[in-house]
Design an enzyme around this catalytic site. Structure first.
Site, PDB file in Angstrom:
ATOM      1  N   LEU A 148      -0.550  -1.530   9.556  1.00  0.00           N
ATOM      2  CA  LEU A 148       0.661  -0.589   9.569  1.00  0.00           C
ATOM      3  C   LEU A 148       1.624  -0.561   8.668  1.00  0.00           C
ATOM      4  O   LEU A 148       1.234  -0.886   7.636  1.00  0.00           O
ATOM      5  CB  LEU A 148       2.238  -1.552  10.582  1.00  0.00           C
ATOM      6  CG  LEU A 148       1.447  -2.300  12.077  1.00  0.00           C
ATOM      7  CD1 LEU A 148       2.687  -2.978  13.009  1.00  0.00           C
ATOM      8  CD2 LEU A 148       1.110  -1.307  13.189  1.00  0.00           C
ATOM      9  N   ASP A 149       1.566   1.147   8.325  1.00  0.00           N
ATOM     10  CA  ASP A 149       2.192   1.213   7.179  1.00  0.00           C
ATOM     11  C   ASP A 149       3.079   0.639   7.639  1.00  0.00           C
ATOM     12  O   ASP A 149       4.034   0.114   7.722  1.00  0.00           O
ATOM     13  CB  ASP A 149       2.666   3.066   7.268  1.00  0.00           C
ATOM     14  CG  ASP A 149       1.183   4.079   7.837  1.00  0.00           C
ATOM     15  OD1 ASP A 149       0.205   3.632   7.416  1.00  0.00           O
ATOM     16  OD2 ASP A 149       1.767   5.384   8.285  1.00  0.00           O
ATOM     17  N   LYS A 150       3.708   0.655   5.986  1.00  0.00           N
ATOM     18  CA  LYS A 150       4.915  -0.429   5.126  1.00  0.00           C
ATOM     19  C   LYS A 150       6.179   0.008   5.891  1.00  0.00           C
ATOM     20  O   LYS A 150       7.202  -0.552   6.158  1.00  0.00           O
ATOM     21  CB  LYS A 150       4.859   0.766   4.167  1.00  0.00           C
ATOM     22  CG  LYS A 150       6.201  -0.069   3.657  1.00  0.00           C
ATOM     23  CD  LYS A 150       6.756   0.191   1.974  1.00  0.00           C
ATOM     24  CE  LYS A 150       8.163   0.221   1.430  1.00  0.00           C
ATOM     25  NZ  LYS A 150       8.811   0.361  -0.161  1.00  0.00           N
TER      26      LYS A 150
END
Length: 345
Positions: A148-150
């Site tokens: 998942l993106d940050k």
């Protein structure tokens, strides 16, 4: 899954080339037969001398193979991880000897990288289950099979054993075509997509003039997102909407790129929605404050389902919106019917 189980440090696994792969590249043949290992990983194994064809070591991934040839693939024992265990709190929603599911908060990087050598999910997992880690990726560390993106919050499954890593990687490589893999996100987007539900099929690759951005490009990797509009704020001439997105593929920034390409970037997304900053300034103060309070894009991995890679049991998990997105949703819900909509911004 591939024809046989791959165990780091164990004897090589031998695969026989079938007629379908006659005269194909070695790396392409292996990629089809060994979906739990990425093509890049397989190419690395070939170049490092861990693959034999008919008893002879081959170090060129594009070498052609013939039907009936015997390919021996050896996974070397995993190298020690450079990541350091850190006692970072984790919200674990499920765990057994083979895998765990975590509810990742926004702001937590999944894997150490340049600029994020510590304080990541991997550092936290090393502290939590450092003695039970998958090494099939080449390094003794938690088996990260998807990311998942940050600034994206939500559900993430992590492999603890090699058997789990193999099975999960195969499911993600299959994109749920033949199994119960399910990934649904909830997003708060500017405006409201038309039609209210649909399928976005557009390849994604690096943006030509911006190395941090991805874009729809003809040479990109296939990417498919199914979306449906759950709510509109306000219902007529909406300023924003709550959208559910189901991934058929899992490209970097996929939902953010696909929705922004339709003219509906995510609230709080400064990378793909920078042009909407001035429009946000025209919203009521309560809504602006909630958008400003976001640490990034308004995106949450709300549903994750898959077949347990060892038991075969179908597992499905749901995660409610985190407090910051829930508060923004509540603020949007207060918008009056005559609030300035998209067409009047």
């Amino acid at each position: 899954m591939s024809d046989a189980a791959f165990v780091p440090g164990a004897d090589p696994v031998v695969l026989v080339v079938d007629d379908a792969d006659d005269d194909q590249r070695l790396d392409q043949c292996l990629a089809r037969r060994v979906p739990e290992l990425s093509r890049a990983r397989l190419q690395g194994l070939i170049r490092a001398g861990h693959v034999d064809v008919d008893g002879a070591t081959v170090t060129e991934p594009k070498r052609k193979v013939k039907a009936g040839a015997a390919i021996a693939v050896a996974l070397p024992a995993p190298e020690p991880s450079n990541a350091v265990a850190e006692a970072i709190p984790l919200e674990i929603v499920y765990e057994d000897p083979h895998l765990l599911v975590v509810n990742k908060p926004a702001g937590l990087v999944v894997h150490p990288a340049a600029g994020h050598a510590s304080g990541t999910l991997v550092n936290a997992l090393l502290a939590h289950c450092g003695s039970e880690l998958s090494g099939i990726g080449g390094v003794a560390r938690p088996g990260i099979v998807h990311r998942l993106d940050k600034e994206t919050s939500g559900l993430l499954v992590v492999a603890k054993s090699d058997a789990a890593h193999q099975g999960l990687a195969a499911q993600f490589a299959d994109h749920g075509r033949t199994g119960p893999l399910e990934r649904t996100y909830r997003a708060l987007a500017w405006g409201a997509p038309k039609p209210v539900e649909g399928r976005i099929d557009a390849p994604i690759g690096r943006a030509p003039n911006h190395r941090q951005r991805f874009a729809i490009v003809a040479s990109g990797k296939p990417a498919v997102t199914h979306y449906s509009t759950d709510r509109r704020f306000p219902a007529s001439d909406p300023i924003a909407s709550l959208v559910s997105c189901r991934l058929e593929t899992g490209r970097t920034h996929q939902i953010r790129v696909h929705l922004s390409a339709k003219g509906h970037p995510l609230l709080g997304d400064t990378l793909y929605g920078a042009g909407f900053r001035t429009k946000a300034n025209r919203l009521p103060a309560a809504v602006r404050e909630r958008i400003d309070a976001l640490s990034g894009q308004a995106l949450h991995a709300a549903v994750l389902g898959f077949a347990h890679p060892v038991t075969g049991e179908t597992l499905r998990f749901e995660s409610p919106l985190p407090p910051d997105l829930d508060a923004l949703l509540a603020a949007l819900d207060t918008l009056p019917a005559d609030a300035p909509g998209r067409s009047r911004f």
